[in-house]
Scaffold this motif. Structure first.
Motif, short mmCIF file in Angstrom:
data_model
loop_
_atom_site.label_atom_id
_atom_site.label_comp_id
_atom_site.label_asym_id
_atom_site.label_seq_id
_atom_site.Cartn_x
_atom_site.Cartn_y
_atom_site.Cartn_z
N PHE A 279 0.85 -1.19 0.00
CA PHE A 279 0.00 0.00 0.00
C PHE A 279 0.89 1.24 0.00
O PHE A 279 1.65 1.46 0.94
CB PHE A 279 -0.91 0.00 1.23
CG PHE A 279 -1.73 -1.25 1.36
CD1 PHE A 279 -3.00 -1.32 0.81
CD2 PHE A 279 -1.22 -2.36 2.01
CE1 PHE A 279 -3.76 -2.48 0.91
CE2 PHE A 279 -1.96 -3.53 2.13
CZ PHE A 279 -3.24 -3.59 1.57
N LEU A 280 0.78 2.04 -1.04
CA LEU A 280 1.56 3.27 -1.16
C LEU A 280 0.62 4.45 -0.94
O LEU A 280 -0.37 4.61 -1.67
CB LEU A 280 2.21 3.37 -2.54
CG LEU A 280 3.12 4.57 -2.78
CD1 LEU A 280 4.34 4.50 -1.87
CD2 LEU A 280 3.56 4.60 -4.25
N ILE A 281 0.91 5.25 0.07
CA ILE A 281 0.02 6.34 0.46
C ILE A 281 0.69 7.68 0.19
O ILE A 281 1.80 7.94 0.66
CB ILE A 281 -0.36 6.22 1.95
CG1 ILE A 281 -0.91 4.83 2.24
CG2 ILE A 281 -1.37 7.29 2.33
CD1 ILE A 281 -1.12 4.55 3.71
N ASN A 282 0.00 8.51 -0.58
CA ASN A 282 0.52 9.84 -0.94
C ASN A 282 1.90 9.77 -1.59
O ASN A 282 2.70 10.70 -1.49
CB ASN A 282 0.58 10.75 0.29
CG ASN A 282 -0.81 11.12 0.78
OD1 ASN A 282 -1.81 10.78 0.15
ND2 ASN A 282 -0.88 11.78 1.92
N LYS A 283 2.20 8.64 -2.21
CA LYS A 283 3.46 8.42 -2.95
C LYS A 283 4.71 8.50 -2.07
O LYS A 283 5.82 8.58 -2.59
CB LYS A 283 3.58 9.41 -4.12
CG LYS A 283 2.52 9.22 -5.19
CD LYS A 283 2.77 10.13 -6.38
CE LYS A 283 1.72 9.90 -7.46
NZ LYS A 283 1.95 10.75 -8.64
N LYS A 284 4.55 8.42 -0.74
CA LYS A 284 5.74 8.48 0.10
C LYS A 284 5.66 7.61 1.36
O LYS A 284 6.68 7.37 2.00
CB LYS A 284 6.05 9.92 0.50
CG LYS A 284 4.97 10.63 1.31
CD LYS A 284 5.44 12.04 1.67
CE LYS A 284 4.39 12.79 2.49
NZ LYS A 284 4.86 14.15 2.87
N TYR A 285 4.48 7.14 1.70
CA TYR A 285 4.35 6.25 2.85
C TYR A 285 3.97 4.85 2.35
O TYR A 285 3.16 4.72 1.44
CB TYR A 285 3.26 6.74 3.81
CG TYR A 285 3.46 8.14 4.33
CD1 TYR A 285 4.33 8.40 5.38
CD2 TYR A 285 2.77 9.22 3.76
CE1 TYR A 285 4.51 9.69 5.86
CE2 TYR A 285 2.94 10.51 4.23
CZ TYR A 285 3.81 10.74 5.28
OH TYR A 285 3.99 12.02 5.74
N ALA A 286 4.53 3.83 2.95
CA ALA A 286 4.26 2.47 2.51
C ALA A 286 3.87 1.57 3.67
O ALA A 286 4.44 1.66 4.77
CB ALA A 286 5.46 1.88 1.78
N ILE A 287 2.89 0.71 3.42
CA ILE A 287 2.52 -0.35 4.35
C ILE A 287 2.61 -1.66 3.57
O ILE A 287 2.01 -1.79 2.51
CB ILE A 287 1.09 -0.17 4.89
CG1 ILE A 287 0.96 1.16 5.63
CG2 ILE A 287 0.72 -1.33 5.83
CD1 ILE A 287 -0.46 1.47 6.09
N THR A 288 3.38 -2.59 4.07
CA THR A 288 3.57 -3.85 3.35
C THR A 288 2.88 -5.00 4.08
O THR A 288 2.84 -5.04 5.32
CB THR A 288 5.07 -4.18 3.21
OG1 THR A 288 5.65 -4.32 4.51
CG2 THR A 288 5.79 -3.07 2.47
#
Length: 217
Positions: free
Chosen positions: A166-175
């Protein structure tokens, strides 16, 4: 499973979120028709016994059940998913990408459908309201191939090698398929960090399209 947990999390936060699905193939080299079953493939790929593969898979089945999903891994039909991805991109042009994605996931994990087969894909597309003839013509062509490849290239640029991601706002990631509460906490933190705090509102000179206003003393 990750998708369902994200959806549960979004219901628990009071903030609008736009979700966009992207294409990603775990194994682009996979053939359309595979003789191996899920357990045989896992045992071969990860160098484990069939018993270990089944045990690990049952853990996934149980996790899915906890979020209301019914996984039938015993009868999953392995296949190349490129055409299924093309179908989701076609559905996107009709405003039905979310519905098509959900139907494909259920067809694969629950209904044991062959989602590499064009006739099956046409039937699944019809289930969500897409035109059968249009879908059949699209699948018979190379339409939507570039769109799928573009998503896959973007994944390479971001260093994505697994799903769910999951890429949030093109700078945060949840894998990974994290617990719902992990999504809730992460989204709340990101939303708070992105909000602009206005200090001393209407106490200084300000200009807009109508001109400038000087505050009265």
């Amino acid at each position: 499973m990750g998708k369902r947990r994200l959806e549960d999390a979004l219901q628990k936060i009071d903030h609008p979120v736009e979700v966009t699905y992207r294409c990603f193939e775990l194994d682009p080299s996979m053939e359309k028709d595979i003789k191996e079953n899920m357990y045989e493939m896992l045992a071969r790929k990860y160098g484990m016994s069939l018993e270990q593969a089944k045990a690990n898979s049952q853990n996934v089945v149980q996790m899915a059940r906890e979020v209301g999903l019914d996984y039938n891994l015993d009868t999953v039909i392995l296949t190349n998913t490129f055409d299924a991805h093309r179908l989701t991109m076609f559905a996107k042009t009709k405003g039905l990408m979310t519905e098509m994605t959900e139907r494909l996931l259920r067809a694969y994990f629950t209904d044991s459908k062959h989602i590499g087969d064009h006739e099956t894909l046409v039937e699944l597309a019809a289930d969500v309201g897409l035109d059968r003839e249009e879908v059949a013509a699209m699948l018979a062509s190379n339409e939507m191939s570039e769109e799928v490849r573009a998503d896959e290239q973007a994944a390479v640029q971001y260093g994505i090698r697994s799903v769910p991601f999951f890429l949030i706002n093109k700078k945060y990631a949840i894998t990974g398929a994290q617990p719902t509460e992990v999504f809730v906490q992460a989204l709340k933190k990101i939303i708070a960090e992105d909000e602009i705090q206005v200090m001393n509102e209407q106490t200084g000179a300000a200009c807009d399209d109508d001109g400038c206003e000087i505050p009265k003393k």
